[in-house]
Design a protein around this motif. Structure first.
Motif, PDB file in Angstrom:
ATOM      1  N   GLU A 169      36.554  34.523  55.741  1.00  0.00           N
ATOM      2  CA  GLU A 169      37.423  35.474  55.057  1.00  0.00           C
ATOM      3  C   GLU A 169      36.669  36.099  53.898  1.00  0.00           C
ATOM      4  O   GLU A 169      35.761  35.485  53.325  1.00  0.00           O
ATOM      5  N   SER A 170      37.028  37.315  53.562  1.00  0.00           N
ATOM      6  CA  SER A 170      36.372  38.030  52.466  1.00  0.00           C
ATOM      7  C   SER A 170      37.164  37.845  51.178  1.00  0.00           C
ATOM      8  O   SER A 170      38.388  38.002  51.161  1.00  0.00           O
ATOM      9  N   ARG A 171      36.446  37.502  50.104  1.00  0.00           N
ATOM     10  CA  ARG A 171      37.086  37.379  48.792  1.00  0.00           C
ATOM     11  C   ARG A 171      36.698  38.576  47.936  1.00  0.00           C
ATOM     12  O   ARG A 171      35.520  38.950  47.860  1.00  0.00           O
ATOM     13  N   VAL A 172      37.675  39.147  47.268  1.00  0.00           N
ATOM     14  CA  VAL A 172      37.432  40.260  46.359  1.00  0.00           C
ATOM     15  C   VAL A 172      37.393  39.714  44.938  1.00  0.00           C
ATOM     16  O   VAL A 172      38.230  38.887  44.550  1.00  0.00           O
ATOM     17  N   ALA A 173      36.412  40.163  44.153  1.00  0.00           N
ATOM     18  CA  ALA A 173      36.250  39.667  42.792  1.00  0.00           C
ATOM     19  C   ALA A 173      35.962  40.828  41.842  1.00  0.00           C
ATOM     20  O   ALA A 173      35.475  41.884  42.258  1.00  0.00           O
ATOM     21  N   LEU A 174      36.257  40.604  40.572  1.00  0.00           N
ATOM     22  CA  LEU A 174      35.840  41.529  39.513  1.00  0.00           C
ATOM     23  C   LEU A 174      34.554  40.985  38.924  1.00  0.00           C
ATOM     24  O   LEU A 174      34.487  39.816  38.514  1.00  0.00           O
ATOM     25  N   SER A 175      33.510  41.812  38.886  1.00  0.00           N
ATOM     26  CA  SER A 175      32.199  41.351  38.428  1.00  0.00           C
ATOM     27  C   SER A 175      31.637  42.302  37.378  1.00  0.00           C
ATOM     28  O   SER A 175      31.995  43.487  37.337  1.00  0.00           O
ATOM     29  N   TRP A 176      30.739  41.767  36.542  1.00  0.00           N
ATOM     30  CA  TRP A 176      30.084  42.562  35.505  1.00  0.00           C
ATOM     31  C   TRP A 176      28.828  41.825  35.052  1.00  0.00           C
ATOM     32  O   TRP A 176      28.705  40.614  35.255  1.00  0.00           O
ATOM     33  N   PRO A 177      27.870  42.505  34.422  1.00  0.00           N
ATOM     34  CA  PRO A 177      26.645  41.841  33.960  1.00  0.00           C
ATOM     35  C   PRO A 177      26.955  40.802  32.891  1.00  0.00           C
ATOM     36  O   PRO A 177      27.727  41.057  31.960  1.00  0.00           O
ATOM     37  N   GLU A 178      26.364  39.626  32.995  1.00  0.00           N
ATOM     38  CA  GLU A 178      26.616  38.545  32.046  1.00  0.00           C
ATOM     39  C   GLU A 178      26.309  38.950  30.613  1.00  0.00           C
ATOM     40  O   GLU A 178      27.023  38.564  29.684  1.00  0.00           O
ATOM     41  N   ASP A 179      25.226  39.708  30.415  1.00  0.00           N
ATOM     42  CA  ASP A 179      24.818  40.061  29.055  1.00  0.00           C
ATOM     43  C   ASP A 179      25.473  41.346  28.558  1.00  0.00           C
ATOM     44  O   ASP A 179      25.061  41.910  27.549  1.00  0.00           O
ATOM     45  N   ALA A 180      26.492  41.823  29.263  1.00  0.00           N
ATOM     46  CA  ALA A 180      27.175  43.063  28.853  1.00  0.00           C
ATOM     47  C   ALA A 180      28.685  42.877  28.931  1.00  0.00           C
ATOM     48  O   ALA A 180      29.412  43.732  29.439  1.00  0.00           O
ATOM     49  N   THR A 181      29.146  41.740  28.383  1.00  0.00           N
ATOM     50  CA  THR A 181      30.591  41.498  28.331  1.00  0.00           C
ATOM     51  C   THR A 181      31.130  42.193  27.083  1.00  0.00           C
ATOM     52  O   THR A 181      31.369  41.577  26.045  1.00  0.00           O
ATOM     53  N   THR A 182      31.298  43.492  27.177  1.00  0.00           N
ATOM     54  CA  THR A 182      31.706  44.316  26.045  1.00  0.00           C
ATOM     55  C   THR A 182      33.208  44.207  25.794  1.00  0.00           C
ATOM     56  O   THR A 182      33.952  43.610  26.579  1.00  0.00           O
ATOM     57  N   ASP A 183      33.641  44.836  24.682  1.00  0.00           N
ATOM     58  CA  ASP A 183      35.070  44.872  24.383  1.00  0.00           C
ATOM     59  C   ASP A 183      35.846  45.561  25.507  1.00  0.00           C
ATOM     60  O   ASP A 183      36.949  45.136  25.873  1.00  0.00           O
ATOM     61  N   MET A 184      35.267  46.631  26.066  1.00  0.00           N
ATOM     62  CA  MET A 184      35.967  47.341  27.125  1.00  0.00           C
ATOM     63  C   MET A 184      36.055  46.496  28.388  1.00  0.00           C
ATOM     64  O   MET A 184      37.063  46.542  29.106  1.00  0.00           O
ATOM     65  N   VAL A 185      35.017  45.728  28.679  1.00  0.00           N
ATOM     66  CA  VAL A 185      35.071  44.817  29.817  1.00  0.00           C
ATOM     67  C   VAL A 185      36.171  43.778  29.596  1.00  0.00           C
ATOM     68  O   VAL A 185      36.954  43.469  30.502  1.00  0.00           O
ATOM     69  N   GLU A 186      36.257  43.237  28.380  1.00  0.00           N
ATOM     70  CA  GLU A 186      37.312  42.276  28.069  1.00  0.00           C
ATOM     71  C   GLU A 186      38.686  42.910  28.233  1.00  0.00           C
ATOM     72  O   GLU A 186      39.628  42.276  28.725  1.00  0.00           O
ATOM     73  N   ASP A 187      38.818  44.164  27.814  1.00  0.00           N
ATOM     74  CA  ASP A 187      40.090  44.867  27.985  1.00  0.00           C
ATOM     75  C   ASP A 187      40.463  44.958  29.462  1.00  0.00           C
ATOM     76  O   ASP A 187      41.620  44.734  29.843  1.00  0.00           O
ATOM     77  N   PHE A 188      39.475  45.292  30.301  1.00  0.00           N
ATOM     78  CA  PHE A 188      39.783  45.455  31.721  1.00  0.00           C
ATOM     79  C   PHE A 188      40.072  44.110  32.376  1.00  0.00           C
ATOM     80  O   PHE A 188      40.941  44.014  33.256  1.00  0.00           O
ATOM     81  N   ILE A 189      39.368  43.061  31.962  1.00  0.00           N
ATOM     82  CA  ILE A 189      39.660  41.722  32.473  1.00  0.00           C
ATOM     83  C   ILE A 189      41.112  41.367  32.163  1.00  0.00           C
ATOM     84  O   ILE A 189      41.837  40.832  33.007  1.00  0.00           O
ATOM     85  N   GLY A 190      41.537  41.674  30.948  1.00  0.00           N
ATOM     86  CA  GLY A 190      42.919  41.392  30.572  1.00  0.00           C
ATOM     87  C   GLY A 190      43.915  42.135  31.435  1.00  0.00           C
ATOM     88  O   GLY A 190      44.952  41.593  31.819  1.00  0.00           O
ATOM     89  N   ILE A 191      43.612  43.377  31.766  1.00  0.00           N
ATOM     90  CA  ILE A 191      44.508  44.171  32.619  1.00  0.00           C
ATOM     91  C   ILE A 191      44.582  43.569  34.020  1.00  0.00           C
ATOM     92  O   ILE A 191      45.660  43.413  34.591  1.00  0.00           O
ATOM     93  N   VAL A 192      43.430  43.223  34.570  1.00  0.00           N
ATOM     94  CA  VAL A 192      43.401  42.670  35.924  1.00  0.00           C
ATOM     95  C   VAL A 192      44.123  41.326  35.982  1.00  0.00           C
ATOM     96  O   VAL A 192      44.797  41.008  36.967  1.00  0.00           O
ATOM     97  N   ARG A 193      44.005  40.551  34.919  1.00  0.00           N
ATOM     98  CA  ARG A 193      44.659  39.237  34.896  1.00  0.00           C
ATOM     99  C   ARG A 193      46.132  39.320  34.505  1.00  0.00           C
ATOM    100  O   ARG A 193      46.813  38.294  34.440  1.00  0.00           O
ATOM    101  N   GLY A 194      46.604  40.514  34.217  1.00  0.00           N
ATOM    102  CA  GLY A 194      48.021  40.689  33.938  1.00  0.00           C
ATOM    103  C   GLY A 194      48.435  40.381  32.527  1.00  0.00           C
ATOM    104  O   GLY A 194      49.624  40.172  32.255  1.00  0.00           O
ATOM    105  N   ARG A 195      47.483  40.375  31.595  1.00  0.00           N
ATOM    106  CA  ARG A 195      47.864  40.136  30.204  1.00  0.00           C
ATOM    107  C   ARG A 195      48.655  41.319  29.665  1.00  0.00           C
ATOM    108  O   ARG A 195      48.399  42.462  30.026  1.00  0.00           O
ATOM    109  N   THR A 196      49.581  41.029  28.785  1.00  0.00           N
ATOM    110  CA  THR A 196      50.367  42.090  28.182  1.00  0.00           C
ATOM    111  C   THR A 196      49.557  42.778  27.091  1.00  0.00           C
ATOM    112  O   THR A 196      48.522  42.292  26.651  1.00  0.00           O
TER     113      THR A 196
END
Length: 254
Positions: A169-196
């Motif tokens: 089976e195929s798994r879909v994931a959200l990925s990003w460079p380890e050394d580029a976990t920026t504020d905007m990346v954190e914002d998008f992670i929060g959206i994908v995880r359903g944070r308010t």
């Protein structure tokens, strides 16, 4: 980005079959001043695009080479077999991998499933893409096993699909460079995880309300009477002494 002449933006890569619409909508609602640009990539090139800075984050298919990349698995897709509508498989609700043993099963070069050995009989040549394989299925050359979202993406009126058991089976994931976990990346992670929007994780969270001050000794905020001082109440509780209470006899002097 403070002081930069270039306005901030967020670039989101995505592989075929993934529909990022709902997450893009939430981003635009919460961060209207930061444009989100979509970058279409193939599964094979997704990791390299992220490492090279071609996108800030991306929806990818696992397994993939995750060297220098962080990834959050999101969901696992059902695997299906795409067949002509007049094929015998179209008459059943589900098939096993053994049911495909005598059929030619196409294995495109951009296949996203982690096969130990592809099912069925191999074709003379591997199609270059999943889209090419779909055309061959429609021509009656063979069948195709893919994640369900790809079967939907390449939907044709003369084809249908059925779930297959006993296959990867195929798994879909959200990925990003380890050394580029920026504020905007954190914002998008929060959206994908359903944070308010008021979540404590992420830049867009509102400031926490100050807590009520406590006494240094950790006691109750209400002041307690000093020892020996009367509060006007009875030692046994209540708001005052009872009327008609007997007084104790005075002690005799020696």
């Amino acid at each position: 980005m403070t002081g930069s002449q270039v306005p901030p933006s967020f670039r989101l890569a995505y592989v075929p079959g993934v529909t990022p619409t709902k997450w893009v909508r939430v981003w635009n609602e919460r961060l209207p001043d930061i444009p989100l640009a979509l970058v279409a990539v193939t599964p094979a090139e997704a990791a390299d695009v992220l490492r090279a800075g071609g996108a800030d984050a991306g929806f990818v298919r696992l397994p993939m080479d995750r060297t220098d990349l962080s990834a959050i698995p999101l969901y696992t897709e059902t695997t299906v077999v795409v067949v002509p509508k007049d094929h015998v498989i179209a008459a059943v609700e589900e098939v096993s991998v053994d049911d495909l043993a005598d059929d030619i099963v196409l294995h495109p070069l951009d296949d996203t499933l982690d096969w130990e050995r592809p099912p069925g009989q191999p074709a003379n040549e591997r199609p270059a893409t999943t889209a090419d394989a779909i055309e061959l299925v429609a021509a009656g050359v063979g069948l195709l096993v893919v994640p369900q979202s790809l079967a939907r993406l390449h939907h044709r009126k003369d084809l249908t699909y059925r779930p297959v058991t006993g296959v990867p089976e195929s798994r879909v994931a959200l990925s990003w460079p380890e050394d580029a976990t920026t504020d905007m990346v954190e914002d998008f992670i929060g959206i994908v995880r359903g944070r308010t929007v008021n979540s404590s994780r992420g830049r867009t969270a509102t400031a926490a309300q100050p807590k009520q001050r406590k006494r240094p000794d950790g006691g109750d905020a209400r002041r307690k009477p000093a020892a020996g001082k009367s509060t006007g109440g009875s030692p046994r509780g209540g708001s005052g002494g009872s009327k008609g209470a007997k007084r104790g006899k005075p002690r005799r002097r020696s």
